[in-house]
Enzyme design. Sequence first.
Site, PDB file in Angstrom:
ATOM      1  N   GLU A  45       9.299  16.394  14.711  1.00 42.83           N
ATOM      2  CA  GLU A  45       9.730  16.264  13.319  1.00 42.83           C
ATOM      3  C   GLU A  45       8.946  17.214  12.414  1.00 42.83           C
ATOM      4  O   GLU A  45       7.716  17.188  12.391  1.00 42.83           O
ATOM      5  CB  GLU A  45       9.537  14.823  12.844  1.00 42.83           C
TER       6      GLU A  45
ATOM      7  N   GLU B 235       9.835   1.754  10.621  1.00 37.87           N
ATOM      8  CA  GLU B 235      10.869   2.777  10.420  1.00 37.87           C
ATOM      9  C   GLU B 235      10.151   4.103  10.486  1.00 37.87           C
ATOM     10  O   GLU B 235       9.410   4.472   9.579  1.00 37.87           O
ATOM     11  CB  GLU B 235      11.572   2.563   9.073  1.00 37.87           C
ATOM     12  N   LEU B 236      10.370   4.845  11.593  1.00 42.35           N
ATOM     13  CA  LEU B 236       9.506   5.975  11.925  1.00 42.35           C
ATOM     14  C   LEU B 236      10.271   7.305  11.867  1.00 42.35           C
ATOM     15  O   LEU B 236      11.196   7.456  11.088  1.00 42.35           O
ATOM     16  CB  LEU B 236       8.889   5.727  13.302  1.00 42.35           C
TER      17      LEU B 236
ATOM     18  N   CYS C  12      13.335  11.051   6.603  1.00 41.16           N
ATOM     19  CA  CYS C  12      13.281  10.686   8.017  1.00 41.16           C
ATOM     20  C   CYS C  12      14.626  10.913   8.701  1.00 41.16           C
ATOM     21  O   CYS C  12      14.681  11.118   9.916  1.00 41.16           O
ATOM     22  CB  CYS C  12      12.831   9.241   8.164  1.00 41.16           C
TER      23      CYS C  12
ATOM     24  N   LYS D 270       0.855  -1.185   0.000  1.00 47.73           N
ATOM     25  CA  LYS D 270       0.000   0.000   0.000  1.00 47.73           C
ATOM     26  C   LYS D 270       0.896   1.242   0.000  1.00 47.73           C
ATOM     27  O   LYS D 270       1.467   1.611   1.029  1.00 47.73           O
ATOM     28  CB  LYS D 270      -0.921   0.006   1.223  1.00 47.73           C
TER      29      LYS D 270
END
Length: 499
Positions: free
Chosen positions: A391, A256-257, A290, A181
Amino acid sequence: MENNNGVKRYQMYIGGQFIDPHDDSYIESVNPASGELWALIPKGEKEDVDRAFQAARQCFESDEWRGISPTQRGKLLRKLAQAIADQAEHLARMETQDNGKLYREMLAQMKIIPAWYEYFAGLADKVEGSVIPLDRQSVFNYTLREPLGVIACITPWNSPLLLATWKMAPALAAGNTIVLKPSEFTSASSLEFAKIFDEVGFPPGTLNVVTGYGHTVGDLISKHPMASKVAFTGGTETGRKVAMNAASHLASVTLELGGKSPNIVFADADLDAAEAGVIAGIFAASGQTCIAGSRLFVESSIADRFITRLANRAKEIRLGDPMQPDTQMGPAATPGQLKKIEEYVDIAKNEGARVLVGGERPSHPELANGLYYYPTILTDVNNSMRICQEEVFGPVLSVIPFDSEEEVVKMANDTEFGLGAGIWTNDLKRSHRMARVLEAGTVWINTYRASAPNSPFGGYKNSGIGRESGLEAIYDFMQTKSVWVELSDEIRDPFSIRT
């Protein structure tokens, strides 16, 4: 296909077929550099998600996929790698139209993506079980490493195919099937990739691409009972929800943020190299990565001089059409992201930060229709401000001077994130001391934004769970089975445990 206005209308890829969405609804994809509608993306719903998982599970259980040896899987992955290399320019153009990043950066990504498939193709038949040396010699005990099943992959809008590759290459090499997705903002390249994948020769259902909104399709995929694992890249808050969805049916996750990475420049550093590294860390990709080095710590004795250099360099960065070779920075990817950047700069100013460079949208007529924002440097900030703790995902750099190793380590680690960190120094001992104490999954010394298929990548703390790339990645898409074989003819007591 294209309509009379040159707008492409895409189909989803499910079970080896390109199909229209169940309710025939579409999402408009707008080029962030020009503001022009250029593609219609299928808006998937529950019926589309269910169909994709059914196709993936059917393929996973079929002899057509299970009967393929690891060596044969490797050959298919190598064939896919070559097909991607052949279509690199086309895929790069799709991504630039979708997310506004520089064409030359997207082309560079497309040219390195095959390396991931090549690497994991080579690993496919190198995964081995073990023979366990039990104390009881009449029993032969060994382990097998087997695929998990159907892997749900959810990817963001900033580097769609690269980040999908980090998940799909090891997952396929391990023998899993996939439901992918992509972000609703940048789905075109994934659907173009599906066309390439379809021609390589994988069994139908090995890869399925379902597009749609995150709050519907993404939510359904992450909680789907047929998902054996969810591999997600995106924001930390969404990552928490994905983890909770996966936990509802005990699926494993790789997350993975977000990041708020420190870039640390000591007085003894090569300042030319450090300047280039800091610029790359925050203004490359318009800061929409990121691993953006959004917090710059500079040793006090060189702070004024180094900040002046950065300011002068930032003022020279050329904004413009990301397809043009002389453009150095493109637009934000979405209107929502541009608004977020503006809001965070305003918050920083209200908390006492000073805008040294940038801090606004350009007024040039050629950029008026795009989602552009000037490269921005903020001074007079402290590490407790929101601009240093949250962030932004944009071209905004916060600068903080420091006086000692101990001080900068404390500030660098004082955040919920721990994805990356940069160190600039010519002191060999210091560089390794710092690498050991910085709380980050990746530490770059005298470089920044480097990656490779054989080097693990992932975060500490709220920056994620698990690792992508490297040998560890393929094991994250497998499970271990222990097999016990009794070799003797002895009949044992059925009411006593066997050890």
